[in-house]
Scaffold this motif. Structure first.
Motif, PDB file in Angstrom:
ATOM      1  N   UNK A 115      16.577 -17.237 -14.072  1.00 23.00           N
ATOM      2  CA  UNK A 115      15.943 -17.118 -15.403  1.00 23.00           C
ATOM      3  C   UNK A 115      14.453 -17.596 -15.663  1.00 23.00           C
ATOM      4  N   UNK A 116      13.508 -17.953 -15.056  1.00 20.45           N
ATOM      5  CA  UNK A 116      12.735 -18.207 -14.309  1.00 20.45           C
ATOM      6  C   UNK A 116      11.484 -17.113 -14.269  1.00 20.45           C
ATOM      7  N   UNK A 117       9.869 -17.612 -14.366  1.00 16.02           N
ATOM      8  CA  UNK A 117       9.032 -16.804 -13.642  1.00 16.02           C
ATOM      9  C   UNK A 117       8.632 -17.206 -12.557  1.00 16.02           C
ATOM     10  N   UNK A 118       8.689 -18.480 -12.665  1.00 14.84           N
ATOM     11  CA  UNK A 118       8.338 -19.609 -11.384  1.00 14.84           C
ATOM     12  C   UNK A 118       7.125 -18.719 -10.872  1.00 14.84           C
ATOM     13  N   UNK A 119       5.988 -18.893 -11.632  1.00 16.36           N
ATOM     14  CA  UNK A 119       4.617 -19.491 -12.023  1.00 16.36           C
ATOM     15  C   UNK A 119       3.653 -17.705 -10.645  1.00 16.36           C
ATOM     16  N   UNK A 120       4.405 -16.861 -11.444  1.00 15.85           N
ATOM     17  CA  UNK A 120       4.814 -15.656 -11.208  1.00 15.85           C
ATOM     18  C   UNK A 120       3.539 -14.472 -12.203  1.00 15.85           C
ATOM     19  N   UNK A 121       2.236 -14.455 -11.829  1.00 12.37           N
ATOM     20  CA  UNK A 121       1.591 -13.201 -12.668  1.00 12.37           C
ATOM     21  C   UNK A 121       1.787 -13.727 -14.262  1.00 12.37           C
ATOM     22  N   UNK A 122       1.419 -14.991 -14.868  1.00 10.03           N
ATOM     23  CA  UNK A 122       1.922 -15.790 -16.055  1.00 10.03           C
ATOM     24  C   UNK A 122       0.619 -14.861 -17.068  1.00 10.03           C
ATOM     25  N   UNK A 123      -0.380 -14.320 -17.054  1.00  7.16           N
ATOM     26  CA  UNK A 123      -1.349 -14.285 -17.266  1.00  7.16           C
ATOM     27  C   UNK A 123      -1.464 -11.913 -17.558  1.00  7.16           C
ATOM     28  N   UNK A 124      -1.007 -11.892 -16.872  1.00  8.55           N
ATOM     29  CA  UNK A 124      -0.867 -10.125 -16.527  1.00  8.55           C
ATOM     30  C   UNK A 124       1.105  -9.731 -16.891  1.00  8.55           C
ATOM     31  N   UNK A 125       1.951 -10.626 -17.279  1.00  6.30           N
ATOM     32  CA  UNK A 125       3.182 -11.007 -17.503  1.00  6.30           C
ATOM     33  C   UNK A 125       3.576 -11.195 -19.259  1.00  6.30           C
ATOM     34  N   UNK A 126       2.182 -10.839 -19.749  1.00  4.80           N
ATOM     35  CA  UNK A 126       2.391 -11.307 -21.174  1.00  4.80           C
ATOM     36  C   UNK A 126       3.306 -10.232 -22.199  1.00  4.80           C
ATOM     37  N   UNK A 127       2.893  -9.049 -22.061  1.00  2.61           N
ATOM     38  CA  UNK A 127       3.837  -7.927 -22.830  1.00  2.61           C
ATOM     39  C   UNK A 127       4.897  -7.116 -21.231  1.00  2.61           C
ATOM     40  N   UNK A 128       5.033  -7.979 -20.606  1.00  3.79           N
ATOM     41  CA  UNK A 128       5.331  -6.942 -19.505  1.00  3.79           C
ATOM     42  C   UNK A 128       6.894  -7.567 -19.990  1.00  3.79           C
ATOM     43  N   UNK A 129       8.020  -6.369 -19.423  1.00  2.29           N
ATOM     44  CA  UNK A 129       9.228  -6.839 -19.604  1.00  2.29           C
ATOM     45  C   UNK A 129      10.206  -7.343 -18.277  1.00  2.29           C
ATOM     46  N   UNK A 130      11.126  -7.560 -18.521  1.00  5.76           N
ATOM     47  CA  UNK A 130      12.097  -8.611 -17.974  1.00  5.76           C
ATOM     48  C   UNK A 130      13.133  -8.892 -17.458  1.00  5.76           C
ATOM     49  N   UNK A 131      13.081  -8.344 -16.445  1.00 14.08           N
ATOM     50  CA  UNK A 131      14.766  -8.495 -16.315  1.00 14.08           C
ATOM     51  C   UNK A 131      15.504  -9.565 -15.108  1.00 14.08           C
ATOM     52  N   UNK A 132      16.615  -9.561 -15.463  1.00 13.50           N
ATOM     53  CA  UNK A 132      16.959 -10.518 -14.550  1.00 13.50           C
ATOM     54  C   UNK A 132      18.371 -10.669 -13.744  1.00 13.50           C
ATOM     55  N   UNK A 133      18.817 -10.807 -12.738  1.00 12.62           N
ATOM     56  CA  UNK A 133      19.462 -10.081 -11.921  1.00 12.62           C
ATOM     57  C   UNK A 133      20.273 -10.790 -11.188  1.00 12.62           C
ATOM     58  N   UNK A 134      21.600 -11.333 -11.074  1.00 16.71           N
ATOM     59  CA  UNK A 134      22.022 -11.673  -9.910  1.00 16.71           C
ATOM     60  C   UNK A 134      22.349 -11.239  -8.623  1.00 16.71           C
ATOM     61  N   UNK A 135      22.144 -10.043  -8.238  1.00 16.23           N
ATOM     62  CA  UNK A 135      22.385  -9.371  -7.134  1.00 16.23           C
ATOM     63  C   UNK A 135      21.375 -10.945  -6.440  1.00 16.23           C
ATOM     64  N   UNK A 136      21.203 -11.174  -5.268  1.00 13.94           N
ATOM     65  CA  UNK A 136      20.870 -12.099  -3.457  1.00 13.94           C
ATOM     66  C   UNK A 136      19.854 -11.346  -2.883  1.00 13.94           C
ATOM     67  N   UNK A 137      18.507 -11.303  -2.720  1.00 14.96           N
ATOM     68  CA  UNK A 137      17.398 -10.919  -2.683  1.00 14.96           C
ATOM     69  C   UNK A 137      17.744  -9.171  -1.720  1.00 14.96           C
ATOM     70  N   UNK A 138      17.962 -10.705  -0.392  1.00 12.67           N
ATOM     71  CA  UNK A 138      19.069  -9.438   1.077  1.00 12.67           C
ATOM     72  C   UNK A 138      19.681  -8.535   0.294  1.00 12.67           C
ATOM     73  N   UNK A 139      20.424  -8.422  -0.711  1.00 10.53           N
ATOM     74  CA  UNK A 139      21.091  -7.273  -1.151  1.00 10.53           C
ATOM     75  C   UNK A 139      20.308  -6.403  -2.385  1.00 10.53           C
ATOM     76  N   UNK A 140      19.615  -6.572  -2.630  1.00  4.82           N
ATOM     77  CA  UNK A 140      18.532  -5.777  -3.065  1.00  4.82           C
ATOM     78  C   UNK A 140      18.558  -4.172  -2.514  1.00  4.82           C
ATOM     79  N   UNK A 141      18.724  -3.062  -3.153  1.00  4.29           N
ATOM     80  CA  UNK A 141      18.744  -1.813  -2.871  1.00  4.29           C
ATOM     81  C   UNK A 141      18.139  -1.147  -4.029  1.00  4.29           C
ATOM     82  N   UNK A 142      18.504   0.648  -3.473  1.00  6.51           N
ATOM     83  CA  UNK A 142      17.403   1.031  -4.214  1.00  6.51           C
ATOM     84  C   UNK A 142      19.070   1.122  -5.712  1.00  6.51           C
ATOM     85  N   UNK A 143      19.796   1.323  -5.477  1.00  6.74           N
ATOM     86  CA  UNK A 143      20.404   1.485  -6.536  1.00  6.74           C
ATOM     87  C   UNK A 143      20.257   0.333  -7.384  1.00  6.74           C
ATOM     88  N   UNK A 144      20.185  -0.962  -7.094  1.00  8.63           N
ATOM     89  CA  UNK A 144      19.995  -2.148  -7.505  1.00  8.63           C
ATOM     90  C   UNK A 144      18.015  -1.360  -8.519  1.00  8.63           C
TER      91      UNK A 144
END
Length: 222
Positions: free
Chosen positions: A175-204
């Motif tokens: 649950x962190x941004x890790x130095x990614x698009x900090x300026x651009x994310x000022x008003x972006x919605x943030x979603x943190x999910x437990x799914x590991x990236x290799x399991x991220x699919x269309x349903x996720x």
């Protein structure tokens, strides 16, 4: 795209196997995004901090990037995907740089979906770079400091010309941004999910978009 290493460790596999599975998840995410009508998909593929990883792992990541780029380029072009790069891709060596730049050039006219790949990218470095560019213009007399506003500053960022960032999805339970698009994310919605990236699919992705669509975006107005 987080969790490749943990995905591999859970299966008793080397980390590179997790990165291979993560690359396959990229293919699925790209197809799902195009199907959902997403205009721009940005993937944090390699951060500026990832250079601190072992030489073997960095070499594996570079090899995978080159392999999948060659394998997928024809399909990206057929599907109308435009490839853009942010970060310092020149750090990956002349052979891979040539492949990356050729892919960007080949897909430049495509307009179904823009795929932005962040390579050797760090948001703090990006922001500092934009500040240096503006400072140089002020020093040379080309720019009045009073003219610097958010719009002008944004025009010096690597994402200049792209639409506003709407949604950031982070996988693997972190649950962190890790130095990614900090300026651009000022008003972006943030979603943190437990799914590991290799399991991220269309349903996720569909679940994340459904959650996003139910949020009220007030941009600080009330």
């Amino acid at each position: 795209m987080d969790g490749n290493g943990r995905w591999a460790a859970k299966r008793g596999l080397p980390r590179v196997a997790g990165h291979r599975a993560g690359a396959e998840a990229v293919r699925a995410a790209l197809k799902s995004a195009a199907k959902a009508g997403i205009e721009v998909l940005t993937l944090y593929a390699f951060s500026s901090e990832n250079w601190r990883r072992s030489e073997e792992e960095v070499s594996d990541l570079k090899g995978l990037l080159g392999y999948y780029l060659e394998r997928e380029l024809d399909e990206l072009d057929r599907q109308g995907v435009r490839l853009l790069l942010i970060g310092d891709h020149t750090a990956f060596g002349p052979q891979l740089v040539e492949r990356l730049e050729r892919a960007v050039e080949r897909t430049a006219a495509n307009d179904r979906l823009t795929l932005v790949v962040a390579l050797s990218y760090g948001a703090r470095s990006e922001i500092a770079g934009a500040a240096r560019k503006l400072a140089a213009k002020v020093k040379s007399g080309l720019l009045d400091p009073s003219a610097i506003d958010e719009e002008l500053f944004g025009s010096e960022l690597m994402t200049a010309g792209l639409p506003e960032l709407d949604l950031v999805i982070r996988t693997s339970g972190e649950k962190r941004l890790s130095n990614f698009l900090l300026w651009q994310a000022a008003y972006a919605e943030l979603i943190f999910i437990d799914t590991l990236w290799p399991d991220f699919d269309e349903a996720a992705l569909a679940a994340a978009l459904e959650e996003y669509s139910g949020r009220q975006r007030r941009f600080g107005g009330r």
